[in-house]
Scaffold this motif. Sequence first.
Motif, PDB file in Angstrom:
ATOM      1  N   LEU A 246      66.307  79.928 -38.319  1.00 16.09           N
ATOM      2  CA  LEU A 246      67.391  79.815 -39.325  1.00 16.09           C
ATOM      3  C   LEU A 246      67.533  80.929 -40.254  1.00 16.09           C
ATOM      4  CD1 LEU A 246      67.347  75.966 -39.732  1.00 16.09           C
ATOM      5  CD2 LEU A 246      69.092  77.219 -38.370  1.00 16.09           C
ATOM      6  N   HIS A 247      68.577  81.427 -40.744  1.00 16.27           N
ATOM      7  CA  HIS A 247      68.737  82.480 -41.746  1.00 16.27           C
ATOM      8  C   HIS A 247      70.103  82.411 -42.510  1.00 16.27           C
ATOM      9  CE1 HIS A 247      70.184  84.158 -37.937  1.00 16.27           C
ATOM     10  NE2 HIS A 247      70.982  85.082 -38.895  1.00 16.27           N
ATOM     11  N   ARG A 248      70.366  83.123 -43.455  1.00 16.78           N
ATOM     12  CA  ARG A 248      71.722  83.687 -43.748  1.00 16.78           C
ATOM     13  C   ARG A 248      71.604  85.307 -43.404  1.00 16.78           C
ATOM     14  NH1 ARG A 248      73.582  79.596 -47.521  1.00 16.78           N
ATOM     15  NH2 ARG A 248      72.015  78.624 -48.521  1.00 16.78           N
ATOM     16  N   ASP A 249      72.769  85.872 -42.931  1.00 12.45           N
ATOM     17  CA  ASP A 249      72.581  87.101 -42.613  1.00 12.45           C
ATOM     18  C   ASP A 249      72.510  87.945 -44.006  1.00 12.45           C
ATOM     19  OD1 ASP A 249      73.334  86.630 -40.032  1.00 12.45           O
ATOM     20  OD2 ASP A 249      75.380  87.453 -40.095  1.00 12.45           O
ATOM     21  N   THR A 250      72.859  87.549 -45.278  1.00  5.50           N
ATOM     22  CA  THR A 250      72.500  88.233 -46.274  1.00  5.50           C
ATOM     23  C   THR A 250      70.971  88.272 -46.724  1.00  5.50           C
ATOM     24  OG1 THR A 250      72.767  85.997 -47.537  1.00  5.50           O
ATOM     25  CG2 THR A 250      74.469  87.379 -47.420  1.00  5.50           C
ATOM     26  N   TRP A 251      70.208  87.467 -46.250  1.00  7.35           N
ATOM     27  CA  TRP A 251      68.732  87.530 -46.083  1.00  7.35           C
ATOM     28  C   TRP A 251      68.027  88.756 -45.542  1.00  7.35           C
ATOM     29  CZ3 TRP A 251      67.273  82.074 -45.015  1.00  7.35           C
ATOM     30  CH2 TRP A 251      67.781  81.202 -45.670  1.00  7.35           C
ATOM     31  N   TYR A 252      69.125  89.619 -44.671  1.00  8.98           N
ATOM     32  CA  TYR A 252      68.780  90.704 -44.180  1.00  8.98           C
ATOM     33  C   TYR A 252      69.391  91.986 -44.993  1.00  8.98           C
ATOM     34  CZ  TYR A 252      66.737  88.498 -40.008  1.00  8.98           C
ATOM     35  OH  TYR A 252      65.894  87.439 -39.075  1.00  8.98           O
ATOM     36  N   ALA A 253      69.629  91.886 -46.276  1.00 10.97           N
ATOM     37  CA  ALA A 253      70.154  92.855 -46.831  1.00 10.97           C
ATOM     38  C   ALA A 253      71.768  93.009 -46.548  1.00 10.97           C
ATOM     39  CB  ALA A 253      69.185  94.032 -46.946  1.00 10.97           C
ATOM     40  N   ASN A 254      72.411  92.117 -45.951  1.00 12.83           N
ATOM     41  CA  ASN A 254      73.642  92.511 -45.571  1.00 12.83           C
ATOM     42  C   ASN A 254      74.614  92.049 -46.777  1.00 12.83           C
ATOM     43  OD1 ASN A 254      74.196  93.131 -42.577  1.00 12.83           O
ATOM     44  ND2 ASN A 254      72.681  91.240 -42.247  1.00 12.83           N
ATOM     45  N   PRO A 255      75.664  92.498 -46.922  1.00 13.71           N
ATOM     46  CA  PRO A 255      76.731  92.167 -48.267  1.00 13.71           C
ATOM     47  C   PRO A 255      77.045  90.816 -48.268  1.00 13.71           C
ATOM     48  CG  PRO A 255      77.786  93.514 -46.464  1.00 13.71           C
ATOM     49  CD  PRO A 255      76.403  93.299 -46.017  1.00 13.71           C
ATOM     50  N   GLN A 256      77.155  90.423 -49.406  1.00 12.54           N
ATOM     51  CA  GLN A 256      77.678  89.129 -50.017  1.00 12.54           C
ATOM     52  C   GLN A 256      79.132  88.888 -49.343  1.00 12.54           C
ATOM     53  OE1 GLN A 256      74.502  87.333 -50.853  1.00 12.54           O
ATOM     54  NE2 GLN A 256      76.383  86.217 -51.569  1.00 12.54           N
TER      55      GLN A 256
ATOM     56  N   PHE B  20      85.463  83.030 -37.204  1.00 12.94           N
ATOM     57  CA  PHE B  20      85.509  83.769 -38.324  1.00 12.94           C
ATOM     58  C   PHE B  20      84.063  82.807 -39.113  1.00 12.94           C
ATOM     59  CE2 PHE B  20      89.962  85.363 -37.926  1.00 12.94           C
ATOM     60  CZ  PHE B  20      89.514  86.406 -37.601  1.00 12.94           C
ATOM     61  N   PHE B  21      83.209  83.555 -39.589  1.00 10.44           N
ATOM     62  CA  PHE B  21      82.654  82.746 -40.655  1.00 10.44           C
ATOM     63  C   PHE B  21      81.850  83.675 -41.695  1.00 10.44           C
ATOM     64  CE2 PHE B  21      79.532  83.322 -36.881  1.00 10.44           C
ATOM     65  CZ  PHE B  21      78.455  83.805 -37.460  1.00 10.44           C
ATOM     66  N   ALA B  22      81.604  83.549 -42.826  1.00 12.29           N
ATOM     67  CA  ALA B  22      80.815  84.421 -43.800  1.00 12.29           C
ATOM     68  C   ALA B  22      79.308  84.302 -43.291  1.00 12.29           C
ATOM     69  CB  ALA B  22      80.918  83.763 -45.229  1.00 12.29           C
ATOM     70  N   GLY B  23      78.852  85.594 -43.765  1.00 14.30           N
ATOM     71  CA  GLY B  23      77.514  86.085 -43.299  1.00 14.30           C
ATOM     72  C   GLY B  23      76.579  85.105 -44.376  1.00 14.30           C
ATOM     73  N   GLN B  24      76.860  84.403 -45.226  1.00  9.93           N
ATOM     74  CA  GLN B  24      76.092  83.583 -45.974  1.00  9.93           C
ATOM     75  C   GLN B  24      75.817  82.282 -45.313  1.00  9.93           C
ATOM     76  OE1 GLN B  24      75.633  83.811 -50.695  1.00  9.93           O
ATOM     77  NE2 GLN B  24      76.657  81.708 -50.602  1.00  9.93           N
ATOM     78  N   HIS B  25      76.369  81.836 -44.598  1.00 14.11           N
ATOM     79  CA  HIS B  25      76.335  80.728 -43.964  1.00 14.11           C
ATOM     80  C   HIS B  25      74.811  80.511 -43.431  1.00 14.11           C
ATOM     81  CE1 HIS B  25      79.598  77.847 -43.903  1.00 14.11           C
ATOM     82  NE2 HIS B  25      80.501  78.795 -43.767  1.00 14.11           N
ATOM     83  N   LEU B  26      74.286  79.524 -43.587  1.00 13.44           N
ATOM     84  CA  LEU B  26      72.837  79.115 -42.969  1.00 13.44           C
ATOM     85  C   LEU B  26      73.132  78.690 -41.665  1.00 13.44           C
ATOM     86  CD1 LEU B  26      69.790  78.953 -43.531  1.00 13.44           C
ATOM     87  CD2 LEU B  26      70.235  76.447 -43.861  1.00 13.44           C
ATOM     88  N   HIS B  27      72.501  79.622 -40.645  1.00 13.98           N
ATOM     89  CA  HIS B  27      72.742  79.541 -39.203  1.00 13.98           C
ATOM     90  C   HIS B  27      71.678  79.865 -38.377  1.00 13.98           C
ATOM     91  CE1 HIS B  27      74.154  83.370 -39.758  1.00 13.98           C
ATOM     92  NE2 HIS B  27      73.943  83.745 -38.548  1.00 13.98           N
ATOM     93  N   GLY B  28      71.510  79.713 -37.277  1.00 11.32           N
ATOM     94  CA  GLY B  28      70.680  80.293 -36.335  1.00 11.32           C
ATOM     95  C   GLY B  28      71.000  79.827 -34.805  1.00 11.32           C
ATOM     96  N   THR B  29      70.582  80.831 -34.043  1.00  6.02           N
ATOM     97  CA  THR B  29      70.635  80.679 -32.556  1.00  6.02           C
ATOM     98  C   THR B  29      69.469  79.362 -32.218  1.00  6.02           C
ATOM     99  OG1 THR B  29      70.704  82.936 -32.075  1.00  6.02           O
ATOM    100  CG2 THR B  29      69.951  81.647 -30.324  1.00  6.02           C
ATOM    101  N   ARG B  30      69.993  78.311 -31.314  1.00  3.22           N
ATOM    102  CA  ARG B  30      69.370  77.129 -31.010  1.00  3.22           C
ATOM    103  C   ARG B  30      69.142  77.208 -29.746  1.00  3.22           C
ATOM    104  NH1 ARG B  30      67.655  76.217 -35.325  1.00  3.22           N
ATOM    105  NH2 ARG B  30      67.891  73.855 -35.701  1.00  3.22           N
ATOM    106  N   ALA B  31      68.120  76.567 -29.231  1.00  2.00           N
ATOM    107  CA  ALA B  31      67.612  76.474 -27.866  1.00  2.00           C
ATOM    108  C   ALA B  31      68.564  75.463 -26.964  1.00  2.00           C
ATOM    109  CB  ALA B  31      66.074  75.622 -27.868  1.00  2.00           C
ATOM    110  N   HIS B  32      68.263  75.653 -25.878  1.00  2.00           N
ATOM    111  CA  HIS B  32      69.490  75.010 -24.830  1.00  2.00           C
ATOM    112  C   HIS B  32      68.780  75.291 -23.415  1.00  2.00           C
ATOM    113  CE1 HIS B  32      71.425  78.422 -22.385  1.00  2.00           C
ATOM    114  NE2 HIS B  32      71.256  79.074 -23.555  1.00  2.00           N
ATOM    115  N   ASP B  33      68.689  74.417 -22.615  1.00  2.00           N
ATOM    116  CA  ASP B  33      68.508  74.101 -21.276  1.00  2.00           C
ATOM    117  C   ASP B  33      69.654  73.952 -20.311  1.00  2.00           C
ATOM    118  OD1 ASP B  33      65.464  74.518 -21.273  1.00  2.00           O
ATOM    119  OD2 ASP B  33      65.647  72.959 -22.766  1.00  2.00           O
TER     120      ASP B  33
END
Length: 273
Positions: free
Chosen positions: A130-140, A219-232
Motif C-alpha cells: 500500500l502506498h501513495r504515489d506522492t511517497w515516490y517523489a511524485n507531485p501533489q 481518474f484518481f489523484a496520486g495522493q490516494h492511498l492504494h495498492g495492487t491487491r492479491a487475486h486468484d
Amino acid sequence: MSDWHSVHKRPPVYDATLRERILRHGEMVRVCGSSSTAALTRFVWGELQRAFDCDDPAQAQYRFSASEYFERLSRLRVALREHFVAQHLIRGMLREFGADLAGLRCDFLRLRAVQSGGHKNPLAANAYLLHRDTWYANPQAQVNWWLAVSDVREEEGPGFFPALYQSPVHNSSALFDYATWKRLGGWQCPNSAKHFPTVTDEPRGTEKRLSAQAGDLWFFAGQHLHGTRAHDSGRTRFSLELRVIHHDDSTHAAPCNVDNASRGDASTDYVAP
C-alpha cells in the motif's frame, strides 16, 4: 454518484473544474469506455498477443516460465514507452477529453500485469505494498489515468482507502530518494536495493476495489492511498496508467501534503504529450 466515486457514460471535459474535484476533494471518477480509450486498449491487447504469441494474454502466465514471462513483458513495457502508435493514441485520448495539451506534462505509459496467484511469489512482494504515489517523489498535483486493457472484476482490481485521502498515515516515505531510485534502475526495474515506501501501520477505514470493463478509464489523484491487491481469478489482470500534471494545478488545485517525506521530484522526467 456513489459515496466514493462518480460515473460518466461519456468522456467529461478534463478541465480545471474536473481536476480540482479530483485533486482538491479526492473524487475518483470512472468513465465508461470511449472511442479513444478503446483504441488504445485494443492496440495494447494486440501488442500483448504478439509479445506472448497467443490469442489470450490473460492465460500466458501458464505457458511460460516466470523468467521468460517477465522477459517478454519487460520488452513490451519498454517498447510501449516510445511506440509512435501508442503516443498517437495517447494524444488522441487527451484530445477526446478536451485536455489542455499545452499545459500538460506526462510520465511514460505504464503497463501493469497482475498475475493470478502472483502474490505468492516472494519476488513480487513489493508490487503489493500500500502506498501513495506522492511517497515516490511524485507531485501533489498528479492525476492518474488508469485504463483497463481487459475486463477487471472487483476481486482483481486495485484497492483504495478514499476516507484517508486527506488523513496522515504512518509510512516509510522518508527513506525514499528519487535520485537513488533512478540510479538503481527506476520504475518497473527490479532491484533488491530499492526502497519501496509503504504504510507502517494497518490503515483505518474501508477498502474499496476498482472494477472496470475493457476500455474503461478511472481518474484518481496520486495522493490516494492504494495498492495492487492479491487475486486468484485464474487469469492475469492487465491495465495501463498514465500519470499527468497540469502546470496550473500545483498552485490552484493540488491537495495539501499530509504525510509525504520523500526526497526529489519525479516530475522533472515528465514530458509534453
